[in-house]
Scaffold this motif. Structure first.
Motif, PDB file in Angstrom:
ATOM      1  N   ARG A  38       8.181 -11.922  -1.151  1.00 38.13           N
ATOM      2  CA  ARG A  38       8.744 -11.195  -2.287  1.00 38.13           C
ATOM      3  C   ARG A  38       8.496 -12.012  -3.546  1.00 38.13           C
ATOM      4  O   ARG A  38       8.359 -13.240  -3.498  1.00 38.13           O
ATOM      5  N   GLU A  49      -0.604 -11.608  -6.093  1.00 41.35           N
ATOM      6  CA  GLU A  49      -1.707 -10.704  -5.756  1.00 41.35           C
ATOM      7  C   GLU A  49      -2.543 -11.273  -4.614  1.00 41.35           C
ATOM      8  O   GLU A  49      -2.943 -10.556  -3.700  1.00 41.35           O
ATOM      9  N   ARG A  95      -0.668 -10.885  -1.401  1.00 42.85           N
ATOM     10  CA  ARG A  95      -0.733  -9.495  -0.940  1.00 42.85           C
ATOM     11  C   ARG A  95      -2.052  -9.229  -0.233  1.00 42.85           C
ATOM     12  O   ARG A  95      -2.089  -8.608   0.838  1.00 42.85           O
ATOM     13  N   TYR A 106      -2.005 -10.897   3.156  1.00 39.63           N
ATOM     14  CA  TYR A 106      -1.157 -10.129   4.066  1.00 39.63           C
ATOM     15  C   TYR A 106      -1.885  -8.884   4.563  1.00 39.63           C
ATOM     16  O   TYR A 106      -1.887  -8.591   5.757  1.00 39.63           O
ATOM     17  N   GLN A 107      -2.522  -8.164   3.639  1.00 40.48           N
ATOM     18  CA  GLN A 107      -3.248  -6.946   4.023  1.00 40.48           C
ATOM     19  C   GLN A 107      -4.394  -7.263   4.975  1.00 40.48           C
ATOM     20  O   GLN A 107      -4.634  -6.527   5.941  1.00 40.48           O
TER      21      GLN A 107
END
Length: 153
Positions: A100, A137, A140, A143-144
């Motif tokens: 987060r 970013e 993210r 993670y993706q």
């Protein structure tokens, strides 16, 4: 007479020594005793995607501190090419195992040379926000990629 006193003193001495040795053990069981517990430091776990994103985004800078257990990275001083009179340093903390935005804290110092001496001031909030956004970013994307890899198996 002396024998009689010795026969009474030896058991009393042994009993006292056993009692005193047991006091330290029994104090832990005493409900009215102090609440002194052994303090063990447990470092927080950090989010692996945020941690890797921070390392990716700071790989061009020298690192002074890199502690994965506490989630703390401190860079060394870095001078941008073409600006020899200015340098900056970052401290980045990953505060949680969650992915987060509020689990990442970036602070920094900018120094400029004036009359041969370095003078520092906190980095502008807009610059710190841009660094945070860049790290988030990248986290993210990591993670993706992880999710995509796991779904492909």
């Amino acid at each position: 007479m002396k024998d009689c006193i010795m026969k009474k003193l030896i058991p009393a001495f042994l009993l006292c020594s056993i009692f005193l040795c047991g006091c330290s053990y029994l104090s832990k069981l005493n409900p009215w005793g102090g609440t002194e517990e052994e303090k063990v430091y447990e470092a927080p776990e950090v989010n692996e995607f945020l941690w890797r994103a921070v390392l990716d985004k700071t790989k061009f800078m020298p690192l002074s501190v890199k502690d994965a257990k506490s989630g703390r990275i401190v860079t060394g001083w870095y001078q941008v090419a073409g600006q020899p009179a200015e340098r900056f340093k970052l401290e980045i903390r990953v505060l949680s195992e969650k992915l987060r935005a509020d689990c990442l804290k970036v602070s920094g110092t900018v120094e400029k040379t004036v009359n041969g001496k370095w003078s520092g001031e906190p980095m502008k909030r807009s610059m710190l926000n841009a660094i945070e956004l860049s790290i988030l970013e990248r986290a993210r994307v990591l993670y993706q990629q992880s999710v995509t890899r796991n779904l492909g198996k």
